[in-house]
Design a protein around this motif. Structure first.
Motif, short mmCIF file in Angstrom:
data_model
loop_
_atom_site.label_atom_id
_atom_site.label_comp_id
_atom_site.label_asym_id
_atom_site.label_seq_id
_atom_site.Cartn_x
_atom_site.Cartn_y
_atom_site.Cartn_z
N GLY A 109 39.97 56.86 37.88
CA GLY A 109 39.19 55.84 38.16
C GLY A 109 38.66 54.39 38.05
N THR A 110 39.70 54.64 37.20
CA THR A 110 40.09 53.01 36.74
C THR A 110 40.73 52.00 38.32
N ILE A 111 41.92 52.97 37.95
CA ILE A 111 42.26 52.09 39.24
C ILE A 111 41.79 52.04 40.15
N LEU A 112 41.14 53.25 40.57
CA LEU A 112 40.47 53.53 41.93
C LEU A 112 38.74 52.31 41.71
N ASP A 113 38.68 52.35 40.49
CA ASP A 113 37.21 51.37 40.94
C ASP A 113 37.47 50.23 40.80
N THR A 114 38.97 49.56 40.54
CA THR A 114 40.02 48.24 40.72
C THR A 114 40.63 48.02 42.64
N SER A 115 40.17 47.01 42.75
CA SER A 115 40.07 46.65 44.23
C SER A 115 42.31 46.28 44.46
N SER A 116 42.68 47.14 45.04
CA SER A 116 44.25 46.76 45.33
C SER A 116 44.83 44.94 45.52
N GLY A 117 43.55 44.20 45.83
CA GLY A 117 43.80 42.56 46.14
C GLY A 117 44.03 41.98 44.53
N LYS A 118 42.80 42.35 43.77
CA LYS A 118 42.41 42.11 42.46
C LYS A 118 44.08 42.15 41.64
N ILE A 119 43.99 43.69 41.61
CA ILE A 119 45.53 44.42 40.93
C ILE A 119 46.43 43.57 41.02
N LYS A 120 46.85 42.96 42.34
CA LYS A 120 48.57 42.11 43.08
C LYS A 120 47.54 40.51 42.50
N GLN A 121 46.22 40.36 42.42
CA GLN A 121 46.61 39.23 42.32
C GLN A 121 46.33 39.44 40.03
N ILE A 122 46.48 40.49 39.78
CA ILE A 122 46.33 40.41 38.30
C ILE A 122 48.13 40.02 37.96
N ILE A 123 49.09 40.58 38.71
CA ILE A 123 50.20 41.42 38.34
C ILE A 123 50.90 40.40 38.94
N VAL A 124 50.78 39.74 40.16
CA VAL A 124 51.50 38.84 40.85
C VAL A 124 50.85 37.29 40.36
N ASP A 125 50.08 36.82 40.81
CA ASP A 125 49.33 35.40 41.13
C ASP A 125 49.23 35.18 39.32
N GLN A 126 47.85 35.87 38.77
CA GLN A 126 47.80 35.53 37.52
C GLN A 126 48.82 35.33 36.21
N ILE A 127 49.23 36.36 36.26
CA ILE A 127 51.19 36.58 35.48
C ILE A 127 51.52 35.25 34.98
N GLU A 128 52.07 35.04 37.15
CA GLU A 128 52.71 34.02 37.32
C GLU A 128 52.53 32.63 36.82
N SER A 129 51.14 32.77 36.49
CA SER A 129 50.21 31.09 36.46
C SER A 129 50.32 31.27 34.55
#
Length: 581
Positions: A109-129
């Motif tokens: 449920g935690t995964i499904l309640d989080t949009s794929s766009g947000k997860i992508k941004q955290i894993i790719v963009d924000q960790i990169e930042s």
């Protein structure tokens, strides 16, 4: 979730790379100190020239020392960046791995309640930042603050009045910056939210392109896509516009130490309260204060972002996991028991209410009921995708909370109507069921699941790339591959959640035979919209409004349960209608 200082949390995430970061900080500080040597050398040369007592050899000495300091600063700076970047990229890799390993341990449920766009941004963009704060901010900002501090201490030793005069422009300049930084965390959080909305819209647009085309909604959907991109660009433009004037004033005012030092220092010199040596030294060293501080100012932007970045990353890393034992258990049977189980995806809403049922090892079972009654939720709880709120679920007498998640997943093969295929070959997608399986094992289960014929008709056979989500294949073909994958897993419990939903009538017989091969000798739970597929079940559970209304065989329920009877005749009438058509 405990609120920690963002920089301390960032340092904590560094784990085993602290030594590399400390070396980088130390080298950077030493480099800044060496960078101050030209200012000392210049003041000595000017004082010597004014006193007319400077020899040629002394000029060469001070010039050589100045050049040496400059080159040592450059060398140490590059060494510092080398250490910091090696440490940083290792840290970023480790953090990404932590996030990716964390995701399977979170409730579905935690995964499904989080949009794929947000997860992508955290894993790719924000960790990169995080690269800038770790690789640059820690060593460089530390050094650029520490160096001027040493100079300031030295200036106070020479003349405390002149030391104070050298500082007048700095707080004034920083006051303009503070006006910007006051709302920076809030603004950056809004920027992240705006970017996430844009990412979500982009993902939604491309994932839904088939529906958009089918219903001729290209114009409206594209408008939403464009509006989100423009909103993102507009937000950043207006934000930067607000910051432009105060930041420009700040960077203009900070270096103007001469405005106070030159006139007041000259008056003090004329009055005899300041020596020419101290006057010249103060002038030169004050220039050495503002340079590093201006360099440090460039990192204030990164410093302000750290809190939001860390919060986003920690929203996954510190999210509550499913709590299970780490000690494997020994199953004596595959009997499944639910005892007064209640559950809701959110704390405010309960979906299942005091569910109790028994499923015997090797038996064929089915859940039927209206859409939204809780059938799939029960199945997913048995599969370990969530932990129950109240009551308990056991397999072979072991409470699932006392069984490691990995071991639960090994016991259950879950086939749904939406099984995901990865953008790899058919061979590798089936092998996901058992990574140790040979090519021959994959081909064997493909034949049993009715996949082999259509796979061999493809241009590249088993090496055909299926596309993202399996888009190069039909729904029925994807379903048969998912059945083959589950068959290769060879788990003792098989859950079929609407597993034949996408199957066309001419292939239904093939799929039903493949399912029969899959479930042979297994404990089976079926959730089906086609009632005819579950008539031979040993027990059928009628689920309605989150409770078990009734249970029994097909014949027993036809005679005792009005809901089941109505569903059965609705299915028969629909089937007759299809045949008449």
């Amino acid at each position: 979730m405990e609120n920690k200082n963002p920089m301390l949390r960032l340092w904590e995430l560094g784990e085993n790379q602290h030594s590399g970061l400390i070396k980088a900080i130390f080298l950077s500080i030493v480099g800044v100190i060496f960078g101050m040597i030209p200012y000392f050398a210049a003041s000595k040369i000017i004082i010597g020239l004014l006193n007319s007592n400077l020899t040629k050899s002394e000029i060469i000495f001070w010039c050589t020392l100045s050049i040496t300091g400059y080159f040592l600063k450059a060398i140490l700076y590059n060494l510092s960046l080398s250490f910091s970047h090696k440490a940083t990229f290792t840290i970023l890799k480790n953090v990404r791995e932590k996030v990716l390993f964390k995701l399977p341990n979170l409730p579905l449920g935690t995964i499904l309640d989080t949009s794929s766009g947000k997860i992508k941004q955290i894993i790719v963009d924000q960790i990169e930042s995080m690269e800038v704060p770790l690789a640059h901010l820690l060593p460089e900002m530390t050094a650029n603050v520490f160096g001027p501090l040493l100079i300031l201490i030295y200036l106070f030793i020479i003349d405390w009045k002149m030391a104070l005069l050298s500082l007048v422009s700095i707080p004034l300049g920083f006051s303009f910056m503070s006006a910007v930084m006051k709302n920076y965390p809030q603004k950056y959080a809004e920027a992240v939210e705006t970017s996430q909305y844009m990412n979500n819209t982009v993902v939604e647009y491309f994932n839904g392109i088939e529906v958009i085309k089918a219903f001729n909604q290209g114009k409206s959907s594209y408008s939403k896509f464009i509006d989100s991109v423009k909103a993102n660009a507009s937000f950043y433009y207006n934000w930067m516009k607000e910051c432009q004037l105060p930041m420009s004033l700040s960077k203009t005012i900070v270096p103007t130490t001469m405005i106070t030092i030159l006139p007041i220092g000259w008056i003090m010199y004329i009055n005899g309260s300041l020596s020419i040596e101290s006057f010249i030294t103060t002038i030169m060293l004050s220039l050495g204060i503002t340079g590093p501080l201006l360099a440090a100012m460039d990192f204030v932007d990164s410093l302000a972002k750290v809190g939001t970045i860390i919060d986003s990353v920690d929203s996954i890393l510190l999210a509550e996991e499913q709590e299970h034992s780490n000690v494997p258990v020994k199953f004596s049977s595959m009997d499944i028991k639910l005892d007064n189980v209640s559950f809701g995806y959110n704390e405010d809403t309960e979906i299942l209410h005091n569910i109790s049922l028994d499923i015997k090892e090797g038996s064929k079972n089915a859940f039927v009921g209206p859409s939204g009654s809780g059938k799939s939720t029960i199945a997913k709880l048995i599969a370990g995708f969530w932990d129950v709120s109240k009551g308990n679920i056991s397999i072979g007498g072991h409470d699932l909370n006392n069984v490691p998640l990995e071991q639960i997943y090994d016991q259950v093969a879950f086939v749904s109507q939406d099984n995901y295929l990865f953008d790899e070959s058919i061979l590798e997608n089936i092998r996901m069921g058992n990574l140790n399986a040979s090519d021959e094992d994959v081909i064997k289960v493909s034949k049993l699941s009715g996949c082999d014929k259509f796979i061999n008709k493809l241009e590249n056979g088993y090496n055909t790339i299926v596309g993202n989500g399996g888009t190069h294949l039909s729904g029925g073909e994807r379903q048969r591959i998912s059945i083959a994958r589950a068959m290769l897993k060879n788990s003792p419990i098989v859950i079929l959640d609407e597993a034949t939903a996408y199957i066309d009538p001419e292939n239904e017989d093939i799929v039903q035979k493949s399912i029969s091969n899959l479930v042979k000798g297994k404990t089976v739970i079926t959730i089906a919209h086609r009632m005819s597929t579950i008539v031979d079940s040993d027990k059928i559970f009628v689920v309605s409004d989150g409770v078990i209304k009734n249970s029994g065989t097909h014949e027993e329920l036809l005679n005792s349960d009005e809901l089941y009877k109505s569903m059965w005749f609705a299915h028969i009438n629909a089937k007759d209608g299809e045949e008449n058509d």
